[in-house]
Design an enzyme around this catalytic site. Structure first.
Site, PDB file in Angstrom:
ATOM      1  N   SER A 131     -24.284  32.218  98.643  1.00 16.80           N
ATOM      2  CA  SER A 131     -24.445  33.327  97.692  1.00 16.80           C
ATOM      3  C   SER A 131     -23.569  34.503  98.088  1.00 16.80           C
ATOM      4  O   SER A 131     -22.974  35.161  97.224  1.00 16.80           O
ATOM      5  CB  SER A 131     -25.908  33.759  97.620  1.00 16.80           C
ATOM      6  OG  SER A 131     -26.697  32.756  97.047  1.00 16.80           O
ATOM      7  N   ARG A 137     -26.237  23.728 106.019  1.00 19.43           N
ATOM      8  CA  ARG A 137     -24.790  23.653 105.822  1.00 19.43           C
ATOM      9  C   ARG A 137     -24.048  23.313 107.100  1.00 19.43           C
ATOM     10  O   ARG A 137     -22.970  22.742 107.051  1.00 19.43           O
ATOM     11  CB  ARG A 137     -24.247  24.975 105.278  1.00 19.43           C
ATOM     12  CG  ARG A 137     -24.622  25.222 103.842  1.00 19.43           C
ATOM     13  CD  ARG A 137     -24.120  26.551 103.385  1.00 19.43           C
ATOM     14  NE  ARG A 137     -24.797  27.568 104.185  1.00 19.43           N
ATOM     15  CZ  ARG A 137     -24.697  28.867 103.994  1.00 19.43           C
ATOM     16  NH1 ARG A 137     -23.928  29.332 103.056  1.00 19.43           N
ATOM     17  NH2 ARG A 137     -25.356  29.709 104.746  1.00 19.43           N
ATOM     18  N   LYS A 145     -36.531  45.844  99.553  1.00 20.41           N
ATOM     19  CA  LYS A 145     -35.091  45.604  99.612  1.00 20.41           C
ATOM     20  C   LYS A 145     -34.545  45.385  98.213  1.00 20.41           C
ATOM     21  O   LYS A 145     -35.200  44.781  97.364  1.00 20.41           O
ATOM     22  CB  LYS A 145     -34.767  44.375 100.468  1.00 20.41           C
ATOM     23  CG  LYS A 145     -34.971  44.572 101.942  1.00 20.41           C
ATOM     24  CD  LYS A 145     -34.502  43.344 102.683  1.00 20.41           C
ATOM     25  CE  LYS A 145     -34.635  43.517 104.184  1.00 20.41           C
ATOM     26  NZ  LYS A 145     -34.193  42.305 104.884  1.00 20.41           N
ATOM     27  N   HIS A 171     -27.127  25.256  96.156  1.00 24.34           N
ATOM     28  CA  HIS A 171     -28.564  25.328  95.849  1.00 24.34           C
ATOM     29  C   HIS A 171     -28.934  24.274  94.806  1.00 24.34           C
ATOM     30  O   HIS A 171     -29.945  23.574  94.944  1.00 24.34           O
ATOM     31  CB  HIS A 171     -28.946  26.698  95.279  1.00 24.34           C
ATOM     32  CG  HIS A 171     -28.825  27.836  96.226  1.00 24.34           C
ATOM     33  ND1 HIS A 171     -28.189  29.002  95.876  1.00 24.34           N
ATOM     34  CD2 HIS A 171     -29.252  28.002  97.503  1.00 24.34           C
ATOM     35  CE1 HIS A 171     -28.257  29.846  96.894  1.00 24.34           C
ATOM     36  NE2 HIS A 171     -28.887  29.252  97.898  1.00 24.34           N
TER      37      HIS A 171
END
Length: 162
Positions: A129, A91, A42, A18
């Site tokens: 992450s 990616r 969430k 990031h």
């Protein structure tokens, strides 16, 4: 005309991948908004306030970067700040497929918004992450996956007694 850009994600937590996209994106525009997107229904791993704090520390040397949070559509945030384009990191092939679909949806919702894809540097392609969270949870060395300035925060979150 000022070039305003949005780089949105969950950043749960922010990774070196990031950070690389943020730094490269900031060089392409006059103002870059790094936006923590979240869903109020969430629960993320890290609270939104902590993600914002970590992002601010990671970007504190970048004068044209602002950190913010948003709980709606990214295109609505882009409209709010007057952004002309959004940056997305890629990616691999899997990311390209899903990000291309998202870019097409965003183009339907906000035709004037351009999507710019930045390829992740090869050495950062495996960093995510979720990989950070899993490595930290099991006590593995994840130091090369996160910016040094937030390593202690992530470690403390997963190993509060160490």
């Amino acid at each position: 005309m000022e070039r305003i850009c949005v780089y949105a994600g969950s950043f749960d937590p922010v990774t070196v991948g990031h950070e690389d996209i943020i730094r490269r994106g900031a060089a392409l525009c006059d103002q870059l908004y790094v936006v923590v997107m979240y869903n109020v229904n969430k629960q993320g791993c890290f609270p939104v306030a902590q993600r914002l704090d970590m992002l601010r520390r990671v970007t504190c040397d970048l004068q044209n970067v602002r950190v913010d949070a948003w709980d709606g559509l990214m295109v609505d945030y882009a409209r709010k700040v007057g952004a002309g384009f959004v940056i997305r990191g890629i990616r691999g092939v899997g990311d390209l497929e899903s990000e291309a679909n998202l870019a097409q949806i965003n183009a339907r919702l906000m035709p004037e918004l351009e999507t710019v894809f930045l390829l992740t540097r090869p050495e950062l392609g495996c960093v995510s992450s979720s990989a950070v969270r899993e490595a930290a949870l099991f006590g593995a060395d994840f130091s090369s996956f996160v910016p040094a300035c937030i390593h202690a925060d992530v470690k403390a979150h997963f190993n509060p007694n160490r």
